[in-house]
Design an enzyme around this catalytic site. Structure first.
Site, PDB file in Angstrom:
ATOM      1  CE1 TYR A  67      -4.210  -1.601   0.476  1.00 42.58           C
ATOM      2  CE2 TYR A  67      -3.139  -2.857   2.219  1.00 42.58           C
ATOM      3  CZ  TYR A  67      -4.213  -2.664   1.373  1.00 42.58           C
ATOM      4  OH  TYR A  67      -5.285  -3.519   1.412  1.00 42.58           O
ATOM      5  CG  HIS A 101      -0.908  -0.925  -5.791  1.00 45.50           C
ATOM      6  ND1 HIS A 101      -0.427  -1.045  -4.514  1.00 45.50           N
ATOM      7  CD2 HIS A 101      -1.623  -2.062  -6.042  1.00 45.50           C
ATOM      8  CE1 HIS A 101      -0.846  -2.202  -3.993  1.00 45.50           C
ATOM      9  NE2 HIS A 101      -1.553  -2.825  -4.907  1.00 45.50           N
ATOM     10  CB  SER A 155      -4.106  -4.650  -6.832  1.00 43.66           C
ATOM     11  OG  SER A 155      -5.388  -5.057  -6.380  1.00 43.66           O
ATOM     12  CG  ASP A 156      -2.921  -5.414  -0.106  1.00 44.40           C
ATOM     13  OD1 ASP A 156      -3.898  -6.171   0.120  1.00 44.40           O
ATOM     14  OD2 ASP A 156      -2.032  -5.215   0.731  1.00 44.40           O
ATOM     15  CE1 TYR A 157      -7.970  -9.358  -1.482  1.00 43.43           C
ATOM     16  CE2 TYR A 157      -9.733  -9.060   0.106  1.00 43.43           C
ATOM     17  CZ  TYR A 157      -9.034  -9.875  -0.758  1.00 43.43           C
ATOM     18  OH  TYR A 157      -9.394 -11.191  -0.910  1.00 43.43           O
TER      19      TYR A 157
END
Length: 774
Positions: free
Chosen positions: A278, A287, A309-311
């Site tokens: 993040y 990202h 991707s992270d959430y």
């Protein structure tokens, strides 16, 4: 005749394969099959492979939670890349399904994608499995910081082989694990998810995990899953120890410390997925950071898998980082930077088709992403063996064999921090009455990312079960920590009216009746946890024992009863006040479903603790950073007599026996810059019990062109010795152990002297000198 029929069968099979599309031919490589399939796909079908459903998966089910093909047909006619956490009954983070129930649902959903979509592309299911699948009935193992305390690569293999089999049996093919982030600020609520502070230790343990998850083949076995490295690039030393805050780390430290485990997992173990972090890294959110994701990860390290991707991290580019007011633009920035699949639901990638048509995203970028996604699907066997055996799921998940591995992991994860006068282990034959006192005595603390295993056991329950017919067992909570203990709850508060004098007084009265007192103190899963949103915080500004625990310890100590303490926590806590009072302390972290049995067995010596700290214990939060591999200019000292050292050093851990070190020698005391030598040290069990010791090798470059750490872990071996037994342990020292980035950022070995250290902990070593010549 038999040969004739075999020939006909072979010819028939060959013709069948020749007539079917190449992507359905399992004799071809995943790369060839993916290339063939990609050429057959429409733009809309390609875009859907970059999408994931989590909250939206509820729209595919009827009111009874069954798959509704009619609903799916309206939104998934072009397929889907992934489904997140199929185990959940309701919405996100809801209760889990039983294994058989999840397996049946998975088969029904997968059948739709294979039989009802144009090209029959299966869907991938990913699950959270940090230390066991986060769902109903799954075996729950110790949290990663506890597993790292075992310093046992083989055990890591056993644990995650078990996890992979359970996930795969019920319909998962990808896990969002392991976390290979290095933590240097334990105020961070995700400390328990990491394997500590050292790049070498984490590299070795995480490589063992990846190999256990995935196996070693191009096509994965039926009990294997695709692993996902979390969270690239720097997640564990953010501003203030706050989750997702900027990581202000220079490129040299990033490469020499934080990136090391990622390189090892990619180049040694072939990790199939990498999840971006993040945080801002080098001033840009990871990202949308092509330098991280393309230049370093792909071009430099040769990563060929999928970048995930992270959430909600693509959405964060808009809402948190304030880079763009447009969610669609955030998606464009992310995919162009290298992110290939968005989780957990379509946000920034929702309108990728329009972005491709308008030229904001090239067909080449989209095709590259989709091809990698398809390759992973081929590799996990989704096209060739898409369904699971429903009956097997129920018998495999949470089985006795998996429980045995969980107990063994809990056994090796405990770290004996202090044991003055050999208070531990207790002699069960001399105790008539024992008091279990403290907020965690009757709790089985599982840690974050945990489901509901079939079996859990608290220390109090285990004590009564094991010895209730022989020893009188008394109990008092003493203090309450939080108003509720729910890792998923958004708002957590300290329990009101603590310290509660009446509860402490009651605990004291219980203590007076006992021959010995065992304290169960520390934290719980709600106190330090992942803070995934501003309304769901988890980081802490302190590492102190909260809510009256010190008052409780002092009051019980005042009774004069023999006492010891077992500490549960996610991060290392400031235990100075406890060490000043309590003669024996066991650090237990969160040991998983078998924790009660493990702690009671260690209490009475049926287990001889062998854990070593994978992270330094600071004296207070004001002593952060406390990591051992600091630069020479650090730790000069504090004024007014305050100690700058750690309370317990990295690698520290005692045993119920003793180990002596002798004869540290080098096979060659002088080598060239491209040479190697072997360090050997003899370890002897000088005590009266069998036990395990982790032999640790550290190296210091005495003088170098740029400042180097005062010491760095470069090798370890865990050995088991009977009383009086000796073993000589050997470590190879080569260029990989001596190299670093010089002033020109070149990876080199510089001539000079090196101090080679071996011992039982980073602060307890013997040393010899090595000379390196041009």
């Amino acid at each position: 005749m038999r040969k004739y029929f075999l020939a006909i069968a072979f010819l028939s099979s060959y013709v069948s394969y020749a007539q079917s599309p190449a992507y359905k031919n399992k004799r071809l490589s995943p790369d060839v099959r993916a290339k063939d399939l990609l050429a057959r796909m429409t733009l809309e079908e390609k875009v859907m492979q970059t999408q994931c459903f989590w909250a939206q998966k509820a729209g595919l089910l009827d009111t009874l939670g069954r798959f509704d093909e009619a609903k799916a047909g309206t939104v998934l006619k072009n397929g889907l890349g992934e489904i997140a956490r199929l185990n959940e009954k309701g919405g996100p983070n809801s209760d889990g399904r039983h294994p058989k129930e999840q397996a049946e649902l998975y088969n029904n959903i997968q059948r739709y994608f294979i039989e009802k979509t144009r090209l029959g592309i299966p869907v991938m299911v990913h699950e959270e499995s940090l230390h066991g699948q986060q769902t109903q009935d799954a075996t729950n193992f110790p949290v990663p910081i506890a597993l790292a305390s075992t310093w046992n690569e083989a055990l890591m293999g056993d644990v995650f082989t078990s996890v992979a089999a359970e996930v795969r049996a019920r319909g998962g093919q990808q896990v969002l694990a392991p976390v290979v982030d290095i933590v240097r600020d334990p105020r961070w609520g995700r400390t328990e998810e990491t394997m500590g502070e050292d790049p070498y230790l984490i590299s070795r343990l995480s490589v063992a995990q990846i190999k256990a998850y995935q196996g070693g083949g191009v096509y994965l076995g039926r009990d294997k899953v695709a692993a996902t490295l979390k969270h690239f690039g720097i997640h564990g030393q953010s501003e203030g120890g706050l989750n997702v805050s900027p990581s202000n780390i220079d490129i040299r430290t990033a490469r020499e410390v934080f990136f090391k485990p990622f390189v090892a997992c990619i180049q040694e173990a072939g990790a199939m997925n990498v999840m971006a972090c993040y945080n801002e890294v080098f001033g840009l959110p990871a990202h949308i950071n092509s330098y991280l994701l393309k230049d370093i990860l792909r071009k430099e390290w040769g990563f060929k898998g999928v970048i995930v991707s992270d959430y909600y991290a693509v959405r964060d580019v808009q809402t948190l980082h304030k880079v763009t007011p447009s969610l669609d633009e955030a998606g464009v920035l992310a995919i162009n930077a290298g992110v290939e699949i968005e989780t957990p639901d379509p946000d920034g990638f929702k309108n990728l088709a329009q972005a491709v048509k308008s030229g904001k995203v090239s067909v080449k970028v989209l095709d590259s992403a989709v091809k990698r996604i398809l390759i992973n699907k081929f590799r996990v066997g989704l096209f060739d063996n898409p369904y699971v055996d429903v009956a097997r799921a129920d018998t495999l998940v949470g089985s006795a064999s998996k429980r045995a591995v969980a107990y063994r992991a809990a056994q090796e994860a405990m770290v004996l921090l202090k044991n003055d006068q050999q208070v531990l282990p207790l002699d069960k034959n001399k105790i008539k009455t024992i008091a279990f006192i403290g907020p965690n005595a009757d709790k089985c603390l599982l840690g974050g990312y945990s489901g509901k295993p079939r079996v859990t056991i608290s220390p109090l329950q285990a004590m009564k079960e094991r010895y209730g017919d022989k020893i009188k067992v008394l109990y008092a909570e003493g203090v309450t920590l939080t108003d509720k203990n729910n890792w998923f709850a958004d708002t957590i508060n300290l329990a009101a009216d603590n310290p509660d004098k009446s509860k402490i007084d009651a605990a004291v009265e219980i203590a007076k009746q006992a021959d010995v007192v065992v304290l169960f103190i520390g934290g719980n899963e709600s106190m330090n946890r992942e803070g995934w949103a501003s309304n769901h915080l988890g980081d802490m500004p302190t590492l102190e024992l909260l809510n009256g625990q010190i008052e409780l310890v002092k009051a019980v100590a005042a009774t004069g009863k023999p006492m010891c303490a077992f500490v549960n926590s996610g991060p290392p806590l400031s235990l100075g006040p406890v060490t000043a009072i309590v003669p024996a302390i066991m650090q237990c972290w969160y040991l998983g479903q078998e924790s009660g049995y493990a702690m009671v067995d260690a209490l009475f010596g049926d287990i001889n603790p062998s854990g070593k700290l994978p992270i330094s214990f600071p004296r207070t939060a004001g002593h952060i950073p406390a990591y051992y591999n600091y630069k020479p200019s650090a730790r000069r000292g504090y004024n007014l007599g305050f100690d700058a050292s750690s309370l317990f050093a990295f690698g520290h851990g005692l045993s119920y026996t003793n180990f002596g070190y002798s004869d540290l020698i080098l096979s060659e005391g002088k080598i060239k810059t491209n040479g190697k030598t072997t360090a050997s040290v003899t370890v002897t069990n000088t005590g009266s019990r069998a036990g395990a010791e982790v032999v640790q090798l550290y190296i210091r470059d005495d003088y170098s062109s740029v400042p180097r750490p005062v010491m760095e872990l470069k090798g370890f071996q865990k050995i088991w010795l009977e009383p009086g037994q000796s073993q000589t342990v050997h470590f190879t020292i080569d260029t990989s152990a001596l190299s670093f980035y010089n002033k020109d950022m070149k990876w080199v070995v510089e001539p000079g002297t090196f101090t080679i250290m071996a011992g039982t902990a980073s602060d307890k070593t013997t040393s010899v000198s090595l000379t390196v010549i041009p």
